[in-house]
Design a protein around this motif. Structure first.
Motif, PDB file in Angstrom:
ATOM      1  N   ILE A  59       0.831  -1.202   0.000  1.00 10.97           N
ATOM      2  CA  ILE A  59       0.000   0.000   0.000  1.00 10.97           C
ATOM      3  C   ILE A  59       0.868   1.255   0.000  1.00 10.97           C
ATOM      4  CG2 ILE A  59      -1.811   1.252   1.231  1.00 10.97           C
ATOM      5  CD1 ILE A  59      -2.514  -1.492   2.538  1.00 10.97           C
ATOM      6  N   LEU A  60       0.627   2.113  -0.953  1.00  8.23           N
ATOM      7  CA  LEU A  60       1.353   3.371  -1.044  1.00  8.23           C
ATOM      8  C   LEU A  60       1.011   4.260   0.156  1.00  8.23           C
ATOM      9  CD1 LEU A  60       3.213   4.712  -3.297  1.00  8.23           C
ATOM     10  CD2 LEU A  60       1.177   5.993  -3.948  1.00  8.23           C
ATOM     11  N   GLY A  61       2.017   4.595   0.956  1.00 12.74           N
ATOM     12  CA  GLY A  61       1.750   5.409   2.134  1.00 12.74           C
ATOM     13  C   GLY A  61       1.280   4.606   3.333  1.00 12.74           C
ATOM     14  N   GLU A  62       1.212   3.286   3.178  1.00 13.42           N
ATOM     15  CA  GLU A  62       0.807   2.390   4.261  1.00 13.42           C
ATOM     16  C   GLU A  62      -0.449   2.880   4.981  1.00 13.42           C
ATOM     17  OE1 GLU A  62       1.170  -0.443   5.545  1.00 13.42           O
ATOM     18  OE2 GLU A  62       2.820  -1.243   4.376  1.00 13.42           O
ATOM     19  N   TYR A  63      -0.407   2.944   6.307  1.00 12.97           N
ATOM     20  CA  TYR A  63      -1.595   3.239   7.115  1.00 12.97           C
ATOM     21  C   TYR A  63      -2.142   4.647   6.917  1.00 12.97           C
ATOM     22  CZ  TYR A  63       2.167   5.216   9.903  1.00 12.97           C
ATOM     23  OH  TYR A  63       3.281   5.903  10.295  1.00 12.97           O
ATOM     24  N   SER A  64      -1.356   5.523   6.273  1.00 15.54           N
ATOM     25  CA  SER A  64      -1.836   6.899   6.036  1.00 15.54           C
ATOM     26  C   SER A  64      -2.715   6.996   4.798  1.00 15.54           C
ATOM     27  CB  SER A  64      -0.643   7.848   5.892  1.00 15.54           C
ATOM     28  OG  SER A  64       0.093   7.557   4.714  1.00 15.54           O
ATOM     29  N   ASN A  65      -2.896   5.878   4.077  1.00 22.82           N
ATOM     30  CA  ASN A  65      -3.613   5.913   2.803  1.00 22.82           C
ATOM     31  C   ASN A  65      -4.679   4.825   2.703  1.00 22.82           C
ATOM     32  OD1 ASN A  65      -3.765   7.610   0.629  1.00 22.82           O
ATOM     33  ND2 ASN A  65      -2.023   6.773  -0.464  1.00 22.82           N
ATOM     34  N   TYR A  66      -5.391   4.555   3.797  1.00 21.79           N
ATOM     35  CA  TYR A  66      -6.474   3.576   3.794  1.00 21.79           C
ATOM     36  C   TYR A  66      -7.809   4.269   3.545  1.00 21.79           C
ATOM     37  CZ  TYR A  66      -3.359   0.295   6.312  1.00 21.79           C
ATOM     38  OH  TYR A  66      -2.343  -0.521   6.702  1.00 21.79           O
ATOM     39  N   TYR A  67      -8.585   3.736   2.621  1.00 24.35           N
ATOM     40  CA  TYR A  67      -9.948   4.221   2.395  1.00 24.35           C
ATOM     41  C   TYR A  67     -10.898   3.039   2.540  1.00 24.35           C
ATOM     42  CZ  TYR A  67      -7.956   8.510   0.369  1.00 24.35           C
ATOM     43  OH  TYR A  67      -7.270   9.696   0.173  1.00 24.35           O
ATOM     44  N   GLU A  68     -11.853   3.140   3.450  1.00 26.99           N
ATOM     45  CA  GLU A  68     -12.829   2.076   3.659  1.00 26.99           C
ATOM     46  C   GLU A  68     -14.144   2.439   2.986  1.00 26.99           C
ATOM     47  OE1 GLU A  68     -14.586  -0.715   7.262  1.00 26.99           O
ATOM     48  OE2 GLU A  68     -13.523   1.143   7.737  1.00 26.99           O
ATOM     49  N   VAL A  69     -14.698   1.494   2.238  1.00 26.63           N
ATOM     50  CA  VAL A  69     -15.957   1.709   1.521  1.00 26.63           C
ATOM     51  C   VAL A  69     -17.092   1.142   2.363  1.00 26.63           C
ATOM     52  CG1 VAL A  69     -17.240   1.324  -0.609  1.00 26.63           C
ATOM     53  CG2 VAL A  69     -14.738   1.516  -0.680  1.00 26.63           C
ATOM     54  N   LYS A  70     -18.032   2.000   2.735  1.00 30.14           N
ATOM     55  CA  LYS A  70     -19.183   1.593   3.543  1.00 30.14           C
ATOM     56  C   LYS A  70     -20.463   2.084   2.882  1.00 30.14           C
ATOM     57  CE  LYS A  70     -16.893   1.619   8.072  1.00 30.14           C
ATOM     58  NZ  LYS A  70     -16.931   2.180   9.447  1.00 30.14           N
ATOM     59  N   ASP A  71     -21.165   1.170   2.218  1.00 30.92           N
ATOM     60  CA  ASP A  71     -22.424   1.519   1.536  1.00 30.92           C
ATOM     61  C   ASP A  71     -22.207   2.703   0.590  1.00 30.92           C
ATOM     62  OD1 ASP A  71     -23.784  -0.507   2.912  1.00 30.92           O
ATOM     63  OD2 ASP A  71     -24.076   0.798   4.642  1.00 30.92           O
TER      64      ASP A  71
END
Length: 225
Positions: free
Chosen positions: A155-167
């Protein structure tokens, strides 16, 4: 006669003493051969929670525009299961995932519908108080292919670049993006429980309307082509 009895008594006493020392030596040798049980093993056998290590690591951050530019693959994926761990200075867990939608880098997959994703941290190592992915999580990630790892991406940027999709919503976990503040619905803090730490950690989360975010993403990808 008296002298003979005295000599015999002394010999018997010496024999008992020698036998006693031999038994003590034998018990000491037996003790050395027994395995030492660590406190972690004792905790595990008693059903208690295992102790975890914590690592604080610095990771290069990326703006939204930089993430779009540097990522070889931008995709929405669904986490299926863990597929092992990778050791090293920053241990990582391998997650098997199914690709739901690709926004950039279709050719990099060579027609494959599933990929492996590396996330910092394992069951025994927590990196920067980041919660691990869970089965069923749907994520939008900026990815680059790992060297010598067939169909595996980091993951580029590791934990600083997480996007979670919720509905109908997309949530940027752990950090807020200054580049995307104009389209975000809200930025709020959330208390998150992380297994093994026995405490709650406060995280910043940035919320977007799903359609609005995807439009912005596609616009930036087209802009950089």
């Amino acid at each position: 006669m008296y002298k003979l009895k005295y000599i015999l008594l002394v010999n018997i006493l010496v024999a008992f003493i020698a036998l006693g020392f031999n038994n003590i030596h034998t018990e000491m040798q037996k003790g050395k051969s027994q395995p030492n049980i660590s406190s972690k093993e004792e905790n595990s056998s008693n059903g208690e929670q295992k102790e975890v290590k914590q690592i604080n690591a610095q990771v290069k951050g990326y703006t939204f525009e930089e993430s779009v530019k540097e990522a070889e693959l931008i995709a929405r994926v669904k986490i299926n299961s863990t597929g092992g761990e990778v050791g090293g200075n920053l241990p990582k867990t391998i997650f098997d995932s199914t690709v739901q939608e690709i926004y950039k880098g279709k050719n990099s997959l060579n027609g494959k519908g599933s990929i492996k994703i590396l996330q910092a941290g394992t069951d025994e190592v927590v990196v920067n108080n980041i919660e691990p992915f869970q089965k069923g999580d749907e994520l939008l990630l900026f990815l680059n292919e790992a060297r010598n790892k067939d169909n595996t991406y980091w993951i580029l940027g590791e934990y600083s670049n997480y996007y979670e999709v919720k509905d109908n919503e997309i949530v940027k976990k752990n950090f807020a993006s200054e580049s995307l503040k104009d389209i975000s619905k809200e930025v709020k803090k959330k208390e998150i429980s992380i297994q093994g730490l026995n405490k709650e950690v406060e995280k910043v989360q940035q919320h977007f309307e799903k359609d609005t975010f995807i439009i912005e993403l596609k616009k930036e990808i087209k802009k950089q082509q």
